[in-house]
Scaffold this motif. Structure first.
Motif, mmCIF file in Angstrom:
data_model
loop_
_atom_site.group_PDB
_atom_site.id
_atom_site.type_symbol
_atom_site.label_atom_id
_atom_site.label_comp_id
_atom_site.label_asym_id
_atom_site.label_seq_id
_atom_site.Cartn_x
_atom_site.Cartn_y
_atom_site.Cartn_z
ATOM 1 N N LEU A 178 -11.747 11.377 21.916
ATOM 2 C CA LEU A 178 -10.602 10.480 21.992
ATOM 3 C C LEU A 178 -10.889 9.199 21.205
ATOM 4 O O LEU A 178 -10.052 8.728 20.431
ATOM 5 N N ALA A 179 -12.131 8.656 21.382
ATOM 6 C CA ALA A 179 -12.505 7.452 20.656
ATOM 7 C C ALA A 179 -12.441 7.711 19.155
ATOM 8 O O ALA A 179 -11.920 6.892 18.380
ATOM 9 N N VAL A 180 -12.963 8.867 18.742
ATOM 10 C CA VAL A 180 -12.941 9.207 17.312
ATOM 11 C C VAL A 180 -11.502 9.222 16.818
ATOM 12 O O VAL A 180 -11.172 8.648 15.773
ATOM 13 N N PHE A 181 -10.647 9.855 17.629
ATOM 14 C CA PHE A 181 -9.253 9.934 17.207
ATOM 15 C C PHE A 181 -8.644 8.539 17.102
ATOM 16 O O PHE A 181 -7.922 8.220 16.158
ATOM 17 N N LEU A 182 -8.972 7.700 18.077
ATOM 18 C CA LEU A 182 -8.380 6.355 18.072
ATOM 19 C C LEU A 182 -8.848 5.575 16.854
ATOM 20 O O LEU A 182 -8.066 4.860 16.231
ATOM 21 N N VAL A 183 -10.129 5.729 16.513
ATOM 22 C CA VAL A 183 -10.644 5.030 15.332
ATOM 23 C C VAL A 183 -9.868 5.473 14.097
ATOM 24 O O VAL A 183 -9.395 4.661 13.287
ATOM 25 N N PHE A 184 -9.689 6.797 13.975
ATOM 26 C CA PHE A 184 -8.961 7.293 12.807
ATOM 27 C C PHE A 184 -7.521 6.796 12.812
ATOM 28 O O PHE A 184 -6.999 6.347 11.793
ATOM 29 N N ALA A 185 -6.915 6.871 14.008
ATOM 30 C CA ALA A 185 -5.526 6.447 14.100
ATOM 31 C C ALA A 185 -5.406 4.981 13.740
ATOM 32 O O ALA A 185 -4.495 4.573 13.013
ATOM 33 N N ALA A 186 -6.365 4.181 14.223
ATOM 34 C CA ALA A 186 -6.311 2.751 13.944
ATOM 35 C C ALA A 186 -6.455 2.492 12.452
ATOM 36 O O ALA A 186 -5.724 1.682 11.870
ATOM 37 N N SER A 187 -7.375 3.213 11.801
ATOM 38 C CA SER A 187 -7.555 2.962 10.370
ATOM 39 C C SER A 187 -6.307 3.387 9.595
ATOM 40 O O SER A 187 -5.901 2.719 8.648
ATOM 41 N N PHE A 188 -5.683 4.483 10.048
ATOM 42 C CA PHE A 188 -4.428 4.865 9.407
ATOM 43 C C PHE A 188 -3.369 3.784 9.634
ATOM 44 O O PHE A 188 -2.604 3.444 8.734
ATOM 45 N N GLY A 189 -3.392 3.261 10.862
ATOM 46 C CA GLY A 189 -2.424 2.216 11.191
ATOM 47 C C GLY A 189 -2.610 0.997 10.294
ATOM 48 O O GLY A 189 -1.649 0.453 9.752
ATOM 49 N N VAL A 190 -3.864 0.597 10.123
ATOM 50 C CA VAL A 190 -4.146 -0.572 9.277
ATOM 51 C C VAL A 190 -3.655 -0.313 7.858
ATOM 52 O O VAL A 190 -2.973 -1.140 7.231
ATOM 53 N N ALA A 191 -3.955 0.896 7.354
ATOM 54 C CA ALA A 191 -3.522 1.228 5.997
ATOM 55 C C ALA A 191 -2.008 1.195 5.905
ATOM 56 O O ALA A 191 -1.440 0.700 4.924
ATOM 57 N N PHE A 192 -1.355 1.647 6.963
ATOM 58 C CA PHE A 192 0.101 1.687 6.938
ATOM 59 C C PHE A 192 0.675 0.270 6.955
ATOM 60 O O PHE A 192 1.649 -0.023 6.255
ATOM 61 N N ILE A 193 0.022 -0.615 7.739
ATOM 62 C CA ILE A 193 0.482 -2.008 7.777
ATOM 63 C C ILE A 193 0.332 -2.634 6.402
ATOM 64 O O ILE A 193 1.231 -3.315 5.887
ATOM 65 N N LEU A 194 -0.836 -2.361 5.752
ATOM 66 C CA LEU A 194 -1.049 -2.886 4.399
ATOM 67 C C LEU A 194 0.046 -2.384 3.464
ATOM 68 O O LEU A 194 0.568 -3.113 2.626
ATOM 69 N N TYR A 195 0.402 -1.108 3.652
ATOM 70 C CA TYR A 195 1.452 -0.493 2.838
ATOM 71 C C TYR A 195 2.772 -1.224 3.050
ATOM 72 O O TYR A 195 3.513 -1.497 2.101
ATOM 73 N N LEU A 196 3.051 -1.581 4.307
ATOM 74 C CA LEU A 196 4.331 -2.230 4.596
ATOM 75 C C LEU A 196 4.386 -3.657 4.058
ATOM 76 O O LEU A 196 5.412 -4.088 3.523
ATOM 77 N N ILE A 197 3.252 -4.407 4.210
ATOM 78 C CA ILE A 197 3.310 -5.817 3.819
ATOM 79 C C ILE A 197 2.981 -6.014 2.352
ATOM 80 O O ILE A 197 3.061 -7.122 1.839
ATOM 81 N N GLY A 198 2.643 -4.963 1.654
ATOM 82 C CA GLY A 198 2.276 -5.103 0.245
ATOM 83 C C GLY A 198 3.490 -5.379 -0.630
ATOM 84 O O GLY A 198 4.623 -5.483 -0.156
ATOM 85 N N ASN A 199 3.243 -5.469 -1.946
ATOM 86 C CA ASN A 199 4.323 -5.736 -2.887
ATOM 87 C C ASN A 199 5.322 -4.600 -2.918
ATOM 88 O O ASN A 199 5.061 -3.504 -2.438
ATOM 89 N N LYS A 200 6.441 -4.838 -3.543
ATOM 90 C CA LYS A 200 7.456 -3.818 -3.698
ATOM 91 C C LYS A 200 6.925 -2.735 -4.636
ATOM 92 O O LYS A 200 6.253 -3.033 -5.623
ATOM 93 N N ARG A 201 7.189 -1.474 -4.293
ATOM 94 C CA ARG A 201 6.627 -0.381 -5.076
ATOM 95 C C ARG A 201 7.694 0.260 -5.947
ATOM 96 O O ARG A 201 8.879 0.273 -5.598
ATOM 97 N N LYS A 202 7.249 0.796 -7.079
ATOM 98 C CA LYS A 202 8.170 1.477 -7.988
ATOM 99 C C LYS A 202 7.803 2.952 -8.026
ATOM 100 O O LYS A 202 6.625 3.301 -8.113
ATOM 101 N N HIS A 203 8.772 3.802 -7.918
ATOM 102 C CA HIS A 203 8.485 5.243 -7.907
ATOM 103 C C HIS A 203 8.216 5.733 -9.331
ATOM 104 O O HIS A 203 8.990 5.493 -10.239
ATOM 105 N N VAL A 204 7.095 6.367 -9.511
ATOM 106 C CA VAL A 204 6.715 6.855 -10.838
ATOM 107 C C VAL A 204 6.602 8.373 -10.776
ATOM 108 O O VAL A 204 6.040 8.919 -9.844
ATOM 109 N N GLU A 205 7.143 9.037 -11.769
ATOM 110 C CA GLU A 205 6.996 10.485 -11.852
ATOM 111 C C GLU A 205 5.517 10.834 -12.004
ATOM 112 O O GLU A 205 4.800 10.124 -12.716
ATOM 113 N N PRO A 206 5.058 11.883 -11.388
ATOM 114 C CA PRO A 206 3.640 12.244 -11.532
ATOM 115 C C PRO A 206 3.236 12.425 -12.984
ATOM 116 O O PRO A 206 2.142 12.054 -13.387
#
Lengths: 631, 505
Positions: free
Chosen positions: A514-542
């Motif tokens: 459970l702790a392992v899962f929470l650590v992973f979930a938290a790191s994903f959460g942090v990354a997601f927050i960074l994603y939300l508060i970051g600059n505006k993104r532009k969609h680029v074709e691969p």
């Protein structure tokens, strides 16, 4: 009650075969309902250990054979989990087979097979086990190849190897039964008597063990039988591949747990004459090595395959190798880890095969370099596959981690460093081929012809959601599976492993899932927050990404040309080229040719004229006369 | 007990055979009806006799008031009637198949040959006199030659010629062994031979046994004496195939058991073996296992399906002789179960292939490609037959193979190597049968017109009924065979019934 259930399933299957083609979905819904019913039935008999049923079959001379069913913890565990998983897989089949041609026969046979599946696990004597075993082999033949010319060759690999295994088992059964020390067909009793035979007449007991191992290993595709899954799993109908790879390949391991492991446990504890290595019998140690080598070889073969179903099939062989290595360490941790890995593998391999089936359902492609970039088109399928390979690679928050951790712990705490190294090698290799599959199928460039590919219908997504939930759930709480496993291994005479719902303990360390899962979930959460508060993104074709902003049209480049997926690990392949000469399937092909050649030369004798027929007659008589006179 | 009316089993078909040309004047249909009715009579009458035997015990029929050992006697006990019932049952199927064919000029001759075949076979099985058995064997052989050659194609001729020459050599051997027996013992009655055989000098016993064994090997389709079989099967009509594989070989097995075990055998510690200075049982088992593997492996590479089935019959006979040769109660029981299985499943196989291949020039697997989507029933019959032959669990073949494996292992030693041969044969057999079934279900348009007669459906239904009966009541097969096995082992009882109990005491 159980035998009546088998008959009921048989009649239901016959009934299903007569449903008309336009009501295909009805046929397959019926299949799912039957499986749910069977799962419920199995659930309701939990705990009724030693409930048994008997039907007399035949008596000739002094030997009588009968049909015996008994509920044991080990058998119940396998029967329940496989039936439940089968029910989930069958949800996928409803839509998949709506417009298929061969569905009628497949539905009939698969229904019979799911009853046989329960029978194998609940059989309490060797004859019953053999009956189910052989029927399972025969029935699965026509599901793997339902009148397809291209899968004919593949299914024969499977069929012949399985039959050799089945007859080896029959020989072992009779060798065991006809010995004066053995009084019954009952598996538990005769394994105990086999141990006594091991102490007195070791050569014969050794032969019996080897024959049993041939039977079980040919079914579970260990060395040297490791080539058939790549043929049969790849060519089978896509939804049945999940069943083959998730469930059917485990029968051999079940047999091992039923017969060989109890015997070896007796030998470890009580034998005085057997040579031991690190506290386990020499034979057990060698088999653990076979498992390790199988996993490494299968991993290398998976790395070099370009067909996605072949890759998944070799991955299955590799995982079976881990489980065998863990089981034959014979410590509680090893056996529990092995069984846990079997269950986990059943789940995540079903996830992988179902998502591949979904891809094939939409694209009709199997070669990975022709696919690519499907992640945006089929997000649920992508997610299932992603979670499946994370579990398969043994990355923490998912279920595969827990079982691999247990196998490593058991190997290290029983002091087998070299085996651990082998398992590490194949585990690393697993990352390679799994990433390759993810990249080639779901990431990279989407070929133009798949621009209008859609996600599969909801009924096909449903099993994917369920399996994802199971993978995450058992990843967070491995105790859900490990607690029943504790019941199983204590019924086999081993100490239960120490485990709570979320924590696992070994001699060396402890993991809180459970702790392992929470650590992973938290790191994903942090990354997601960074994603939300970051600059505006532009969609680029691969494609723009790949060409660094230049217009690909100027160079006449297409998306397909930028999908780097063909011969993905070429340097790796070149590095291990010398090993390609050791080709097991070429060996089997040579055997096949030799048999055919032999058959032709014998059959040619019968084409000769009358003169030669008489000549053969005289030669035969002369041979008998010589035999009669000389002896 | 007197059972003189049992002579009808031989007399009725013989009389009908000679009357066949007369019946043909009354019309083609009449002829076929007479054949069918005759065989049905045989079946029912054998059933009646069986009922009497079960109620009152075994008996003999004394011909012309000459009591055995001076006259010829018929043996009416469980074992012969057991064989006869199986064979008559299969013959009913064969006569239905015969009745379904188009009316041709040679009908009356074929009916006569068929009825002669029945006569010879009933005679071989019922008689208690070794020379009489030889005579009936000759009748059987000649009828078989006519039946094989009936089709008139080159392959039929080839098979018939091979068969006629090989069987006449075999007859010579048979006669030679009879002459030796008569010369040394002064009797032709099997019961008296059984009583006096231990007095024969060992070398003479060896000679008699080998001559006799050689005489039956061709009929038993053992390698290398079976060179006639594939050509004959391939060249002849389907109903003849059924007769050859399910009736003629059963008759040969019976003759073998009667003479080698009852006449020349001895029982010791649960085994019955021919009383010869060398290990006669091992010789039989060895030839049987060799035949099993060679038959199966040759079938593997045969393109023609009928030829493949012929090789498969050879393999099955090998397996049965393996069981007979081991000579334990279990193995002989298993062999008898395999005999029932062979009769039923081979009849199913020849029936269904005959129906499916009708009107096709190509006789290979390719001719059946996709047939399952045209005709749903006959592929299923083929599957049932194949399942019985290869021994898929719950069919009789499965139990037979299971117990033969057990008796080979418990016999120990060298027999274990033979077990490997038998198992290899079984694997190959499963493979090539499944190959054919697989090609029936390949999705491809089936072009040929199928013309299957109503009688084929009836015959198929009867056979399927029998097969299903044994699938759902496997223990009944054990109950049917166990008195037969007892009959084989109780040699004293046989002698007692024929010569009167006073002789024994």
């Amino acid at each position: 009650m159980i035998i009546q259930t088998f008959l009921f399933v048989l009649f239901a299957a016959v009934f299903a075969a007569f449903i008309r083609k336009q009501y295909n979905y009805l046929r397959w819904t019926m299949f799912t309902l039957i499986l749910v019913f069977l799962s419920y039935l199995l659930y309701s008999i939990y705990g009724k250990w030693d409930y048994s049923e008997t039907v007399a079959l035949m008596k000739i001379g002094a030997t009588s054979i009968s049909f015996n069913i008994r509920i044991t913890p080990l058998g119940w565990f396998f029967a329940f989990f496989t039936t439940l998983l089968n029910a989930v897989i069958s949800l996928f089949s409803i839509v998949k087979n709506r417009d298929e041609d061969a569905e009628r026969g497949i539905a009939f046979l698969w229904m019979v097979l799911s009853a046989l599946n329960i029978g194998i696990f609940l059989a309490s004597d060797f004859i019953t086990l053999f009956i189910f075993w052989e029927l399972m082999t025969v029935v699965s033949y026509f599901i793997i190849s339902p009148g397809w010319t291209k899968s004919f060759r593949s299914v024969n690999y499977y069929f012949i190897l399985s039959l050799i295994g089945a007859y080896a088992m029959l020989a072992a059964i009779w060798l065991l039964k006809t010995d004066p020390m053995v009084s019954t067909f009952d598996i538990m009793t005769s394994v105990r008597q086999l141990f006594i035979m091991w102490e007195i007449n070791q050569a014969k007991a050794f032969a019996i063990v080897l024959l049993f191992l041939t039977a079980f290993f040919s079914k579970s595709a260990l060395m040297p039988f490791h080539i058939w899954p790549a043929e049969a799993h790849a060519e089978a109908p896509d939804d049945f591949s999940a069943y083959l790879s998730g469930i059917m390949i485990k029968y051999g391991l079940y047999g091992v747990l039923l017969v060989i492991v109890p015997l070896f446990t007796f030998i470890t504890h009580f034998s005085e004459t057997t040579r031991m290595i690190n506290g386990i019998p020499l034979l057990s140690y060698l088999i653990a090595w076979i498992g390790a080598i199988t996993s490494v070889v299968a991993t290398f073969l998976a790395i070099n395959s370009n067909d996605m179903k072949r890759l998944a099939a070799y991955s299955t062989v590799g995982n079976i190798g881990y489980a065998v290595t863990g089981i034959f360490i014979l410590s509680s941790m090893g056996v529990a880890g092995g069984i846990f890995h079997i269950v986990n593998h059943a789940v995540f391999k079903s996830a992988i095969f179902i998502s591949l089936a979904a891809v094939k359902f939409r694209t009709h492609e199997r070669e990975m370099h022709r696919l690519g970039g499907l992640a945006y088109k089929m997000p649920v399928t992508f997610m299932t596959f992603l979670l499946g390979i994370i579990a398969a690679a043994g990355i923490p928050p998912l279920s595969g981690y827990a079982s691999k951790w247990m196998i490593y712990q058991s190997l290290l705490s029983s002091r087998f460093p070299f085996l651990t190294v082998m398992i590490f090698i194949s585990s690393t290799g697993a990352f390679m081929y799994l990433f390759r599959a993810l990249h080639s199928v779901f990431l990279g460039q989407l070929p133009r012809k798949f621009d209008d590919v859609k996600e599969v219908p909801f009924l096909m997504q449903l099993p994917m959601y369920i399996i994802m939930l199971v993978m995450v759930g058992t990843g967070i709480a491995p105790g859900l599976i490990l607690k029943p496993i504790n019941t199983v291994i204590s019924s086999m005479g081993l100490m239960p492993v120490r485990v709570t719902f979320t924590d696992m303990y070994s001699i060396l360390s402890r993991v809180d899932a459970l702790a392992v899962f929470l650590v992973f979930a938290a790191s994903f959460g942090v990354a997601f927050i960074l994603y939300l508060i970051g600059n505006k993104r532009k969609h680029v074709e691969p494609l723009d990404n790949y060409t660094a902003g230049q217009d690909p049209k100027e160079f006449g480049l297409t998306r397909e040309m930028y999908h780097f997926a063909y011969d993905f690990y070429e340097p790796f392949r070149v590095m291990f080229k010398p090993f390609e000469r050791i080709n097991t399937s070429a060996f089997y092909d040579r055997m096949e040719r030799a048999f055919n050649e032999m058959g032709r030369s014998f059959a040619a004798l019968y084409r000769f004229s009358v003169r030669n027929a008489v000549l053969f007659f005289i030669i035969g008589i002369t041979a008998i006369i010589i035999y009669g006179w000389l002896i | 007990m007197n059972m003189n009316n049992s002579i009808l089993l031989i007399a009725v078909p013989l009389a009908l055979a000679f009357a066949a040309p007369l019946f043909s004047m009354l019309g083609a249909i009449f002829n076929r009806f007479v054949l069918f009715a005759g065989i049905l009579f045989e079946f029912i009458f054998a059933g009646y006799l069986m009922k009497r035997v079960l109620a009152d015990g075994a008996g003999i029929a004394v011909i012309g008031g000459w009591k055995p050992p001076f006259g010829i006697n018929l043996q009416i006990s469980y074992l012969p009637l057991f064989f006869l019932l199986i064979i008559y049952f299969v013959m009913i199927i064969a006569s239905l198949m015969f009745a379904a064919r188009k009316s041709k000029k040679d009908d009356s001759k074929l009916v006569a040959a068929f009825l002669l075949f029945v006569t010879g076979m009933s005679g071989v099985i019922l008689t208690g006199d070794i020379f009489n058995m030889f005579v009936f064997f000759e009748i059987l052989t000649i009828a078989t030659i006519i039946l094989i050659a009936a089709k008139g194609k080159p392959m039929a001729m080839r098979g018939a010629i091979k068969y006629s020459i090989l069987s006449s050599i075999a007859s010579a051997f048979f006669l030679l062994s009879i002459a030796f027996i008569y010369g040394t013992l002064g009797t032709l009655n099997i019961a008296e031979i059984a009583l006096m055989f231990p007095q024969i000098a060992p070398l003479t016993a060896t000679f008699i046994f080998i001559m006799f064994f050689g005489a039956l090997l061709a009929e038993l389709e053992m390698f290398p004496f079976n060179m006639w079989a594939p050509d004959s099967y391939e060249g002849s009509y389907s109903f003849v195939n059924v007769l050859l594989s399910s009736a003629a070989s059963l008759t040969a097995v019976y003759a073998f058991i009667r003479i080698a075990f009852t006449g020349m055998g001895y029982t010791a510690s649960g085994y019955i073996r021919p009383l010869v200075p060398f290990d006669g049982g091992l010789a039989i088992v060895f030839i049987g296992a060799l035949t099993a593997i060679i038959g199966e492996i040759s079938a593997l590479s045969s393109r023609n399906i009928k030829r493949m089935l012929a090789f498969s019959s050879i393999g099955q006979m090998g397996l049965i002789m393996t069981g007979v040769g081991i000579g334990s109660e279990t193995s002989i029981g298993a062999a008898l179960i395999l005999l029932i299985n062979l009769a039923l499943s081979k009849a199913l196989l020849f029936l269904s292939t005959g129906a499916m291949l009708k009107g096709s020039d190509d006789r290979g697997r390719e001719a059946l490609t996709g047939i399952a989507y045209r005709d749903k029933l006959f592929p299923v019959l083929f599957i049932l037959g194949a399942a019985g032959t290869v021994g898929v669990p719950f069919t009789l073949g499965f139990y037979g193979k299971l117990f033969i494996a057990q008796s080979l292992i418990s016999a120990g030693g060298f027999y274990f190597i033979l077990l490997l041969l038998v198992f290899a044969g079984a694997v190959i057999e499963l493979f090539y049968y499944f190959r054919v079934i697989h090609s029936m279900y390949i999705k491809k348009e089936f072009k040929r017109e199928l013309d299957i007669k109503m009688l084929y459906y009836i015959a198929g239904a009867v056979l399927v009924g029998a097969v299903l009966f044994f699938i759902f009541n496997p223990s009944s097969a054990g109950q049917f065979t166990s008195p037969a096995v007892r009959d084989i082992f109780e040699r004293a009882e046989y002698i007692g019934t024929v010569l009167g109990t006073g002789v024994l005491k």
